[in-house]
Design a protein around this motif. Structure first.
Motif, PDB file in Angstrom:
ATOM      1  N   UNK A   1       0.809  -1.226   0.000  1.00 25.10           N
ATOM      2  CA  UNK A   1       0.000   0.000   0.000  1.00 25.10           C
ATOM      3  C   UNK A   1       0.842   1.276   0.000  1.00 25.10           C
ATOM      4  N   UNK A   2       1.972   1.273   0.705  1.00 26.48           N
ATOM      5  CA  UNK A   2       2.812   2.473   0.748  1.00 26.48           C
ATOM      6  C   UNK A   2       3.406   2.763  -0.625  1.00 26.48           C
ATOM      7  N   UNK A   3       3.814   1.725  -1.345  1.00 24.89           N
ATOM      8  CA  UNK A   3       4.397   1.908  -2.672  1.00 24.89           C
ATOM      9  C   UNK A   3       3.344   2.442  -3.638  1.00 24.89           C
ATOM     10  N   UNK A   4       2.153   1.870  -3.583  1.00 18.25           N
ATOM     11  CA  UNK A   4       1.070   2.307  -4.473  1.00 18.25           C
ATOM     12  C   UNK A   4       0.683   3.751  -4.161  1.00 18.25           C
ATOM     13  N   UNK A   5       0.614   4.104  -2.893  1.00 18.00           N
ATOM     14  CA  UNK A   5       0.283   5.475  -2.504  1.00 18.00           C
ATOM     15  C   UNK A   5       1.338   6.450  -3.008  1.00 18.00           C
ATOM     16  N   UNK A   6       2.606   6.058  -2.924  1.00 12.16           N
ATOM     17  CA  UNK A   6       3.686   6.918  -3.412  1.00 12.16           C
ATOM     18  C   UNK A   6       3.586   7.110  -4.921  1.00 12.16           C
ATOM     19  N   UNK A   7       3.230   6.044  -5.647  1.00  7.07           N
ATOM     20  CA  UNK A   7       3.045   6.136  -7.095  1.00  7.07           C
ATOM     21  C   UNK A   7       1.948   7.149  -7.421  1.00  7.07           C
ATOM     22  N   UNK A   8       0.799   7.003  -6.770  1.00  5.41           N
ATOM     23  CA  UNK A   8      -0.320   7.911  -7.022  1.00  5.41           C
ATOM     24  C   UNK A   8       0.046   9.350  -6.652  1.00  5.41           C
ATOM     25  N   UNK A   9       0.801   9.526  -5.584  1.00  4.15           N
ATOM     26  CA  UNK A   9       1.178  10.871  -5.152  1.00  4.15           C
ATOM     27  C   UNK A   9       2.072  11.556  -6.185  1.00  4.15           C
ATOM     28  N   UNK A  10       3.051  10.834  -6.727  1.00  7.72           N
ATOM     29  CA  UNK A  10       3.923  11.416  -7.744  1.00  7.72           C
ATOM     30  C   UNK A  10       3.139  11.772  -8.993  1.00  7.72           C
ATOM     31  N   UNK A  11       2.232  10.872  -9.407  1.00  5.01           N
ATOM     32  CA  UNK A  11       1.412  11.173 -10.583  1.00  5.01           C
ATOM     33  C   UNK A  11       0.579  12.422 -10.370  1.00  5.01           C
ATOM     34  N   UNK A  12       0.019  12.577  -9.177  1.00  7.14           N
ATOM     35  CA  UNK A  12      -0.794  13.751  -8.897  1.00  7.14           C
ATOM     36  C   UNK A  12       0.046  15.028  -8.912  1.00  7.14           C
ATOM     37  N   UNK A  13       1.235  14.965  -8.352  1.00  8.39           N
ATOM     38  CA  UNK A  13       2.098  16.147  -8.337  1.00  8.39           C
ATOM     39  C   UNK A  13       2.516  16.552  -9.748  1.00  8.39           C
ATOM     40  N   UNK A  14       2.806  15.560 -10.572  1.00  5.45           N
ATOM     41  CA  UNK A  14       3.267  15.849 -11.923  1.00  5.45           C
ATOM     42  C   UNK A  14       2.128  16.211 -12.860  1.00  5.45           C
TER      43      UNK A  14
ATOM     44  N   UNK B   1       3.917  -1.192 -14.612  1.00  6.36           N
ATOM     45  CA  UNK B   1       3.985   0.097 -13.927  1.00  6.36           C
ATOM     46  C   UNK B   1       5.339   0.159 -13.235  1.00  6.36           C
ATOM     47  N   UNK B   2       6.111   1.176 -13.552  1.00  6.37           N
ATOM     48  CA  UNK B   2       7.468   1.313 -13.042  1.00  6.37           C
ATOM     49  C   UNK B   2       7.573   2.501 -12.097  1.00  6.37           C
ATOM     50  N   UNK B   3       8.510   2.416 -11.170  1.00  6.74           N
ATOM     51  CA  UNK B   3       8.827   3.567 -10.326  1.00  6.74           C
ATOM     52  C   UNK B   3      10.327   3.807 -10.379  1.00  6.74           C
ATOM     53  N   UNK B   4      10.690   5.078 -10.304  1.00  4.73           N
ATOM     54  CA  UNK B   4      12.079   5.484 -10.111  1.00  4.73           C
ATOM     55  C   UNK B   4      12.230   5.849  -8.642  1.00  4.73           C
ATOM     56  N   UNK B   5      13.207   5.256  -8.024  1.00  9.59           N
ATOM     57  CA  UNK B   5      13.390   5.409  -6.587  1.00  9.59           C
ATOM     58  C   UNK B   5      14.771   6.006  -6.299  1.00  9.59           C
ATOM     59  N   UNK B   6      14.786   7.018  -5.463  1.00 11.33           N
ATOM     60  CA  UNK B   6      16.050   7.632  -5.050  1.00 11.33           C
ATOM     61  C   UNK B   6      16.217   7.456  -3.546  1.00 11.33           C
ATOM     62  N   UNK B   7      17.165   6.632  -3.167  1.00 10.34           N
ATOM     63  CA  UNK B   7      17.437   6.379  -1.754  1.00 10.34           C
ATOM     64  C   UNK B   7      16.158   6.042  -0.983  1.00 10.34           C
ATOM     65  N   UNK B   8      15.349   5.164  -1.560  1.00 13.72           N
ATOM     66  CA  UNK B   8      14.145   4.694  -0.897  1.00 13.72           C
ATOM     67  C   UNK B   8      12.903   5.524  -1.115  1.00 13.72           C
ATOM     68  N   UNK B   9      13.025   6.657  -1.808  1.00 17.04           N
ATOM     69  CA  UNK B   9      11.871   7.534  -2.051  1.00 17.04           C
ATOM     70  C   UNK B   9      11.454   7.448  -3.518  1.00 17.04           C
ATOM     71  N   UNK B  10      10.159   7.221  -3.776  1.00 20.67           N
ATOM     72  CA  UNK B  10       9.640   7.183  -5.140  1.00 20.67           C
ATOM     73  C   UNK B  10       9.562   8.613  -5.670  1.00 20.67           C
ATOM     74  N   UNK B  11      10.296   8.869  -6.764  1.00 20.32           N
ATOM     75  CA  UNK B  11      10.328  10.220  -7.330  1.00 20.32           C
ATOM     76  C   UNK B  11       9.839  10.266  -8.774  1.00 20.32           C
ATOM     77  N   UNK B  12       9.602   9.107  -9.391  1.00 27.46           N
ATOM     78  CA  UNK B  12       9.140   9.081 -10.770  1.00 27.46           C
ATOM     79  C   UNK B  12       8.323   7.842 -11.044  1.00 27.46           C
ATOM     80  N   UNK B  13       7.485   7.898 -12.081  1.00 29.96           N
ATOM     81  CA  UNK B  13       6.613   6.778 -12.441  1.00 29.96           C
ATOM     82  C   UNK B  13       6.557   6.618 -13.950  1.00 29.96           C
ATOM     83  N   UNK B  14       6.209   5.426 -14.373  1.00 27.14           N
ATOM     84  CA  UNK B  14       5.958   5.182 -15.792  1.00 27.14           C
ATOM     85  C   UNK B  14       4.917   4.087 -15.917  1.00 27.14           C
ATOM     86  N   UNK B  15       4.014   4.259 -16.869  1.00 23.96           N
ATOM     87  CA  UNK B  15       3.060   3.222 -17.235  1.00 23.96           C
ATOM     88  C   UNK B  15       3.282   2.902 -18.695  1.00 23.96           C
ATOM     89  N   UNK B  16       3.517   1.625 -18.987  1.00 23.54           N
ATOM     90  CA  UNK B  16       3.937   1.234 -20.316  1.00 23.54           C
ATOM     91  C   UNK B  16       3.183  -0.007 -20.756  1.00 23.54           C
TER      92      UNK B  16
END
Length: 308
Positions: free
Chosen positions: A13-26, A52-67
């Motif tokens: 759930x935390x990973x999915x929430x982080x994905x949705x949060x990045x998408x909303x910000x972008x 569905x991919x995530x880019x992670x920087x030192x444990x923080x999800x900072x980017x997403x991709x849906x392909x």
């Protein structure tokens, strides 16, 4: 700082929430909830080979991709990749790494033409060009201040015309599948799409967690659905996912009637913001949205890269 790309952990759930949060910000003009993220990942047709991919920087999800592959197109080899990075975490290599990972996966699945949406801003357009993507058409995001807008009055439907909701078709949604299939086939776009799999449509579209069947308005003419305006809601915001009319009934104001009725219902339900999107070549729908009071709030540009 180390950036890595991995698959989204749909059972976290935390990973999915982080994905949705990045998408909303972008991209704050599209509704995305954790439930919608999981639904898309789980229920997309297996032939799409989607990830569905995530880019992670030192444990923080900072980017997403849906392909994935455009599995429901009659032309094979077409694929999509949409990459979004948190605006506060750009220029750290996340976007480029997501693109390379996506392209490697899609080419391995037989893709020969890659499509991507890119925000119409200098930095985003330059990024796409550097990676070999060429500009195509554009689409606008539009917003309506539903709390304060002077919506056109909703008059009585003409004889033989009835306003209903998607909820009225809960026992048998196939007529809405047929309506959706015909309208999507004529929607402006780069890729032709054919809806032929009713069971896949039920899983992906009818059971989508954002679909608001009570606000989705259907215009029925002589007993058959002829037009509709599909509503998504996330608890606080309302968005139009699709508005269309069957070919034989176009030019009679049915799409305008459906969308106007849906907006009135949304306001009565307490929604204060309405969002939608339109291809810049879709003159009739843009005219309806201007008439309703929508204003353009952002633009995306479709890009393509042909392989081989």
């Amino acid at each position: 700082m180390t950036v890595l790309v991995r698959d989204l952990r749909s059972d976290d759930p935390a990973d999915v929430t982080a994905f949705a949060r990045v998408r909303h910000r972008a991209l704050p003009f599209i509704l995305w909830t954790p439930e919608a993220v999981v639904h898309r990942l789980v229920h997309t047709h297996p032939d799409a080979r989607s990830r569905s991919l995530v880019a992670e920087e030192d444990g923080e999800v900072i980017g997403t991709a849906q392909i994935g592959l455009v599995h429901d197109s009659p032309e094979p080899g077409q694929a999509f990749l949409n990459v979004y990075v948190d605006p506060e975490r750009v220029r750290r290599g996340a976007g480029g790494l997501l693109v390379r990972t996506a392209e490697e996966h899609l080419t391995g699945e037989g893709a020969t033409k890659l499509y991507s949406w890119v925000l119409d801003a200098p930095a985003h357009l330059a990024f796409a060009e550097r990676h070999g993507y060429a500009r195509r058409r554009a689409a606008h995001f539009l917003r309506l201040d539903l709390a304060n807008a002077a919506l056109p009055p909703l008059g009585s439907p003409p004889p033989g015309v009835e306003l209903r909701t998607a909820a009225d078709f809960a026992a048998d949604p196939r007529p809405l599948f047929e309506l959706d299939a015909e309208t999507v086939a004529d929607e402006p776009g780069d890729v032709d799409v054919e809806f032929t799999d009713y069971e896949a449509w039920l899983a992906e579209t009818w059971r989508h967690p954002l679909l608001d069947r009570g606000l989705t308005t259907v215009v029925v003419v002589d007993g058959r659905p002829a037009a509709f305006s599909v509503a998504y809601t996330d608890g606080t915001r309302y968005s139009t996912a699709m508005t269309g009319t069957v070919r034989a009934r176009r030019g009679r104001g049915l799409a305008k009637l459906a969308k106007t009725a849906s907006l009135h219902r949304a306001r009565a339900a307490g929604y204060t913001e309405a969002l939608t999107g339109n291809d810049t070549d879709n003159g009739p729908m843009l005219a309806i949205n201007r008439w309703l009071g929508y204003e353009i709030c952002a633009t995306e540009v479709r890009h393509v890269r042909e392989l081989g």
